[in-house]
Design a protein around this motif. Structure first.
Motif, mmCIF file in Angstrom:
data_model
loop_
_atom_site.group_PDB
_atom_site.id
_atom_site.type_symbol
_atom_site.label_atom_id
_atom_site.label_comp_id
_atom_site.label_asym_id
_atom_site.label_seq_id
_atom_site.Cartn_x
_atom_site.Cartn_y
_atom_site.Cartn_z
ATOM 1 N N UNK A 1 0.833 -1.198 0.000
ATOM 2 C CA UNK A 1 0.000 0.000 0.000
ATOM 3 C C UNK A 1 0.873 1.254 0.000
ATOM 4 N N UNK A 2 0.300 2.360 -0.369
ATOM 5 C CA UNK A 2 1.002 3.626 -0.420
ATOM 6 C C UNK A 2 0.479 4.537 0.679
ATOM 7 N N UNK A 3 1.394 5.190 1.382
ATOM 8 C CA UNK A 3 0.987 6.117 2.432
ATOM 9 C C UNK A 3 0.338 7.359 1.827
ATOM 10 N N UNK A 4 -0.784 7.768 2.387
ATOM 11 C CA UNK A 4 -1.455 9.005 1.986
ATOM 12 C C UNK A 4 -1.044 10.100 2.974
ATOM 13 N N UNK A 5 -0.423 11.156 2.473
ATOM 14 C CA UNK A 5 0.018 12.249 3.346
ATOM 15 C C UNK A 5 -1.114 13.261 3.463
ATOM 16 N N UNK A 6 -1.787 13.244 4.626
ATOM 17 C CA UNK A 6 -2.999 14.048 4.788
ATOM 18 C C UNK A 6 -2.697 15.545 4.835
ATOM 19 N N UNK A 7 -1.422 15.917 4.981
ATOM 20 C CA UNK A 7 -1.089 17.344 5.001
ATOM 21 C C UNK A 7 -0.976 17.922 3.590
ATOM 22 N N UNK A 8 -1.177 17.062 2.591
ATOM 23 C CA UNK A 8 -1.177 17.549 1.222
ATOM 24 C C UNK A 8 0.199 17.843 0.656
ATOM 25 N N UNK A 9 1.242 17.284 1.272
ATOM 26 C CA UNK A 9 2.607 17.523 0.820
ATOM 27 C C UNK A 9 3.254 16.213 0.411
ATOM 28 N N UNK A 10 4.138 16.278 -0.545
ATOM 29 C CA UNK A 10 4.855 15.096 -1.011
ATOM 30 C C UNK A 10 6.095 14.863 -0.146
ATOM 31 N N UNK A 11 6.314 13.616 0.223
ATOM 32 C CA UNK A 11 7.552 13.252 0.902
ATOM 33 C C UNK A 11 8.632 13.120 -0.168
ATOM 34 N N UNK A 12 9.273 14.247 -0.491
ATOM 35 C CA UNK A 12 10.270 14.227 -1.563
ATOM 36 C C UNK A 12 11.684 13.948 -1.063
ATOM 37 N N UNK A 13 11.786 13.524 0.203
ATOM 38 C CA UNK A 13 13.087 13.172 0.782
ATOM 39 C C UNK A 13 13.179 11.704 1.162
ATOM 40 N N UNK A 14 12.043 11.006 1.218
ATOM 41 C CA UNK A 14 11.933 9.640 1.745
ATOM 42 C C UNK A 14 12.288 9.576 3.229
ATOM 43 N N UNK A 15 12.245 10.735 3.899
ATOM 44 C CA UNK A 15 12.529 10.800 5.335
ATOM 45 C C UNK A 15 11.338 11.344 6.116
ATOM 46 N N UNK A 16 10.189 11.416 5.469
ATOM 47 C CA UNK A 16 9.012 11.978 6.132
ATOM 48 C C UNK A 16 8.959 13.484 6.086
ATOM 49 N N UNK A 17 9.742 14.092 5.182
ATOM 50 C CA UNK A 17 9.827 15.552 5.081
ATOM 51 C C UNK A 17 9.584 16.008 3.654
ATOM 52 N N UNK A 18 9.123 17.240 3.531
ATOM 53 C CA UNK A 18 9.054 17.905 2.246
ATOM 54 C C UNK A 18 10.028 19.078 2.256
ATOM 55 N N UNK A 19 10.897 19.141 1.272
ATOM 56 C CA UNK A 19 11.867 20.227 1.140
ATOM 57 C C UNK A 19 11.502 21.040 -0.097
ATOM 58 N N UNK A 20 11.271 22.330 0.106
ATOM 59 C CA UNK A 20 10.865 23.215 -0.984
ATOM 60 C C UNK A 20 11.781 24.432 -1.021
ATOM 61 N N UNK A 21 12.331 24.727 -2.203
ATOM 62 C CA UNK A 21 13.113 25.942 -2.402
ATOM 63 C C UNK A 21 12.347 26.845 -3.361
ATOM 64 N N UNK A 22 11.979 28.007 -2.865
ATOM 65 C CA UNK A 22 11.161 28.913 -3.671
ATOM 66 C C UNK A 22 11.662 30.335 -3.489
ATOM 67 N N UNK A 23 12.117 30.953 -4.564
ATOM 68 C CA UNK A 23 12.664 32.308 -4.520
ATOM 69 C C UNK A 23 13.794 32.363 -3.484
#
Length: 251
Positions: free
Chosen positions: A69-91
């Motif tokens: 099964x695939x985990x659904x992240x209810x906070x609406x963010x992608x786990x783009x680190x595979x560590x349970x975190x989302x890292x975003x660089x913007x401006x």
């Protein structure tokens, strides 16, 4: 022999899949970093490099019943680190956020030391430990129950914990504001520091120091004075915890 080789390949494949580290190059435009954490301990180390590196002690596992099964992240963010975190660089902003309740340990983060750092809780939790070392930008943190530890942070500092302690071991300072409602304040400063010092206490707690304080004012549990002729404002405040102001030992 073939069985041993097959077992080795399986183990190697599992280790490769079990990610415990993440790294990405920081954009040259990034000046500020905001970290929003719910429940985990965080150790942040500033360094001269240009990468954002994050490590955890053990790989994240899923319940056995979730196999396939695939985990659904209810906070609406992608786990783009595979560590349970989302890292975003913007401006000019780097934002690191938890995306799930899938890890309950310590995140160790290596960040370019020039960044201004903001550290906040998404929601109040119990007893996190936030440790920050060798950052040169401004620092701003707020927590309900967490404990804050700062070492060699040289920008302007604003750190608040409602129930936890705030500890700062500094070699040089700009403006400093350390505050807790129910916890203790521990500050270690160079004996030669030039600062305008303000200490706010109450009838429920005490102040301890090895600085010689020529008190300029002591009204309504507020002490104001100048250290070595005065300079940037250093403000220490606690309503229900003791305040400890110590001179940094010189080698």
């Amino acid at each position: 022999m073939k069985k041993l080789l097959l077992l080795y390949c399986l183990i190697a494949g599992q280790v490769a899949f079990a990610q415990v580290r993440y790294a990405v190059v920081a954009k040259n435009t990034i000046k500020d970093a905001a970290i929003l954490i719910d429940r985990n301990h965080i150790h942040i180390q500033g360094y001269d490099g240009n990468e954002i590196r994050i490590e955890i002690e053990n790989p994240i596992s899923i319940p056995k019943q979730a196999d396939g099964l695939k985990r659904v992240t209810i906070k609406g963010l992608e786990d783009n680190t595979q560590l349970g975190l989302n890292v975003l660089q913007e401006d000019s902003m780097l934002v690191i956020r938890e995306v799930c309740n899938c890890y309950n340990g310590t995140y160790t983060m290596y960040l370019p030391k020039r960044l201004n750092l903001m550290l906040y809780e998404n929601s109040p939790q119990n007893g996190q430990r936030w440790a920050v070392k060798d950052m040169q930008g401004n620092f701003d943190a707020s927590t309900e129950f967490g404990h804050i530890y700062l070492q060699n942070v040289s920008g302007s500092i604003k750190a608040y914990s409602r129930h936890g302690s705030v500890n700062a071991y500094l070699t040089q300072t700009n403006s400093v504001y350390l505050s807790s409602l129910f916890g203790k304040i521990v500050a270690e400063l160079p004996p030669t520091i030039k600062a305008d010092l303000k200490i706010k206490t109450s009838e429920w707690n005490d102040v301890f120091t090895d600085f010689q304080l020529p008190v300029a004012e002591n009204n309504q549990n507020i002490i104001t004075t100048r250290l070595n002729g005065g300079g940037n404002l250093v403000e220490l405040k606690s309503e229900h915890g003791n305040i400890y102001l110590r001179q940094k030992k010189t080698k």
